[in-house]
Scaffold this active site. Structure first.
Site, mmCIF file in Angstrom:
data_model
loop_
_atom_site.group_PDB
_atom_site.id
_atom_site.type_symbol
_atom_site.label_atom_id
_atom_site.label_comp_id
_atom_site.label_asym_id
_atom_site.label_seq_id
_atom_site.Cartn_x
_atom_site.Cartn_y
_atom_site.Cartn_z
ATOM 1 N N GLY A 210 0.769 -1.241 0.098
ATOM 2 C CA GLY A 210 0.071 -0.009 0.057
ATOM 3 C C GLY A 210 0.799 1.179 -0.080
ATOM 4 O O GLY A 210 2.044 1.273 -0.312
ATOM 5 N N ASN A 211 0.169 2.319 0.292
ATOM 6 C CA ASN A 211 0.979 3.502 0.440
ATOM 7 C C ASN A 211 0.561 4.690 1.452
ATOM 8 O O ASN A 211 -0.576 4.274 2.183
ATOM 9 C CB ASN A 211 1.328 4.181 -0.979
ATOM 10 C CG ASN A 211 -0.186 4.648 -1.512
ATOM 11 O OD1 ASN A 211 -0.649 5.545 -0.815
ATOM 12 N ND2 ASN A 211 -0.520 3.903 -2.471
ATOM 13 N N HIS A 212 0.936 5.693 1.701
ATOM 14 C CA HIS A 212 0.699 6.613 2.863
ATOM 15 C C HIS A 212 -0.597 7.416 2.524
ATOM 16 O O HIS A 212 -0.730 8.211 3.220
ATOM 17 C CB HIS A 212 1.725 7.483 3.273
ATOM 18 C CG HIS A 212 2.797 6.531 3.553
ATOM 19 N ND1 HIS A 212 3.111 5.914 4.965
ATOM 20 C CD2 HIS A 212 4.113 6.682 3.015
ATOM 21 C CE1 HIS A 212 4.131 5.660 5.109
ATOM 22 N NE2 HIS A 212 5.029 5.704 4.097
#
Ligand code: PMT
Length: 402
Positions: A210-212
């Site tokens: 995923g990412n932020h």
């Protein structure tokens, strides 16, 4: 969310039997989140008390130019200029005539005559008075000046006669005003498709890539677009963002890049404007383990497959849509954003850089540069994401107009 939320209303109540209904009208405005300043003509006091109206509006009600005991001046110019909208309800024959001939013999009329903003008026009188050519002429005069008539209903009148002249019901007045305002909004009836948040690409039942992205940027754009009259579809990756007061936004929650692609393409053809604020994962694991992967090995590698570039695909099949991408960069920002703009056949790209303090993932703020496919470029300072969203939509509107 109502288009009236946060609006300042001056409600002018004149002396007719329908004045008793204005208690409900004040409540409805208050429920929509308006600030309501009631001004009554002296004769309106015969039909409803200022105490009722001040209790409901949570403000003193004004009638006189001066307050008798303190000598304090109720400045009609300030009252008029302070308002977003003036509403005259009920508008009696007497007041209509004075409005049309610029007579200012009470505070209500002086306020009306000082107003520069939109004025709505809801006539209330007996049927023959309403038909009277002088009243009809006055109504026309007011309309020619730009005031908006809220037409009266047909039905039983105070005289016992039946016909046209009953003031519109408070709910009808509210609906009329909301619809009028909505139609004036810059994205009225425009269909906007917005993406927000990250995508999660599963590795096993426990883990993902995923990412932020928090979803804040995309959600602020969706909310601002709804406020501007758009019909918004928001396709969002996993996020804890909420849309509590924005019931007309159609929210579609997705998990992975492939799900986002499916939902976005499903809605694409019927969309006028697409804004891709989501941080879509570029790669996904080649296989997804059905069971939790055990940490037996010292090192572990995960073969990845490239995801579809959703925006690139949209660009290939673009017909009349206005296509807006985001570019999240760390270096050679403008150059990289321009490459994405051209490669993906976009109309506009919103660049944000992780080099800028307070910009990008998770912050409540962002610092953007907008580039378009005609060579235009606009720089913005660090602002709240709410303000950034408004600026993005303003920039889109300016480009669609021309
Ligand atoms: O959600 P927040 O915490 O508020 O953070 C906001 C944000 C930083 C996520 C947002 O402002 C932002 O920059 N979003 C785009 C992030 C990104 O993926 O940028 P990119 O340069 O990698 O992608 C360029 C464009 O292509 C983007 O519009 C992206 O949505 C789109 N894309 C990317 C990859 C892919 N497989 N499909 C795509 O459609």
């Amino acid at each position: 969310m109502s288009v009236l939320e946060g609006k300042k209303i001056v409600l002018i109540i004149t002396g007719g039997i329908a004045a008793y209904k204005t208690a409900s009208l004040v409540r409805l405005f208050m429920k929509r989140g308006c600030e309501v300043q009631v001004i009554m003509t002296p004769k309106a006091h015969n039909f409803i008390t200022p105490l009722t109206l001040s209790t409901l509006s949570k403000k003193p009600v004004y009638t006189q130019f001066f307050e008798g005991n303190t000598g304090e001046w109720n400045n009609h110019v300030d009252l008029a200029l302070h308002a977003d909208y003036l509403v005259v309800a009920p508008a009696t024959s007497n007041t209509l005539s004075k409005m049309a001939s610029a007579e200012a013999d009470n505070l209500a009329l002086a306020t009306y005559l000082s107003a520069k903003n939109t004025v709505f008026f809801a006539p209330a009188m007996d049927l023959d008075m309403y038909k009277n050519p002088y009243n009809q002429e006055n109504i026309k005069k007011l309309q020619q000046k730009g005031d908006i008539l809220i037409p009266p209903n047909k039905g039983e009148l105070a005289s016992g006669l039946e016909g046209e002249g009953r003031m519109a019901e408070p709910e009808e007045i509210l609906d009329f005003i909301e619809n009028y305002i909505r139609k004036e909004l810059i994205f009225y009836k425009k269909k906007l498709l917005i993406t927000a948040g990250p995508t999660y690409e599963p590795i096993d039942p426990v883990r993902f890539i995923g990412n932020h992205s928090s979803g804040k940027m995309g959600f602020e754009i969706a909310k601002a677009a709804e406020k501007l009259g758009a019909e918004v579809t928001l396709v969002s990756g996993p996020t804890c963002q909420k849309l509590s007061h924005y019931s007309s936004i159609k929210r579609i929650d997705v998990m992975s890049s492939e799900e986002m692609y499916q939902k976005v393409t499903e809605h694409y053809q019927s969309t006028d404007i697409v804004i891709m604020a989501a941080a879509v994962a570029d790669y996904r694991p080649e296989t997804v383990s059905k069971t939790k992967i055990k940490k037996n090995e010292e090192s572990f590698s995960l073969p990845l497959l490239k995801n579809k570039d959703i925006l690139l695909e949209l660009g290939k099949t673009k017909s009349n849509q206005f296509l807006v991408g985001f570019a999240l960069e760390t270096n050679n920002e403008e150059e990289n954003a321009l490459t994405k703009l051209n490669k993906k056949n976009l109309n506009m790209i919103v660049l944000n850089s992780l080099q800028d303090k307070g910009a990008g993932f998770s912050y409540d703020t962002n610092k953007i540069t907008i580039l378009d496919n005609k060579g235009g470029i606009e720089y913005f300072d660090l602002q709240t994401k709410e303000k950034v969203a408004e600026n993005i939509l303003k920039s889109i509107h300016e480009r669609i107009k021309t």
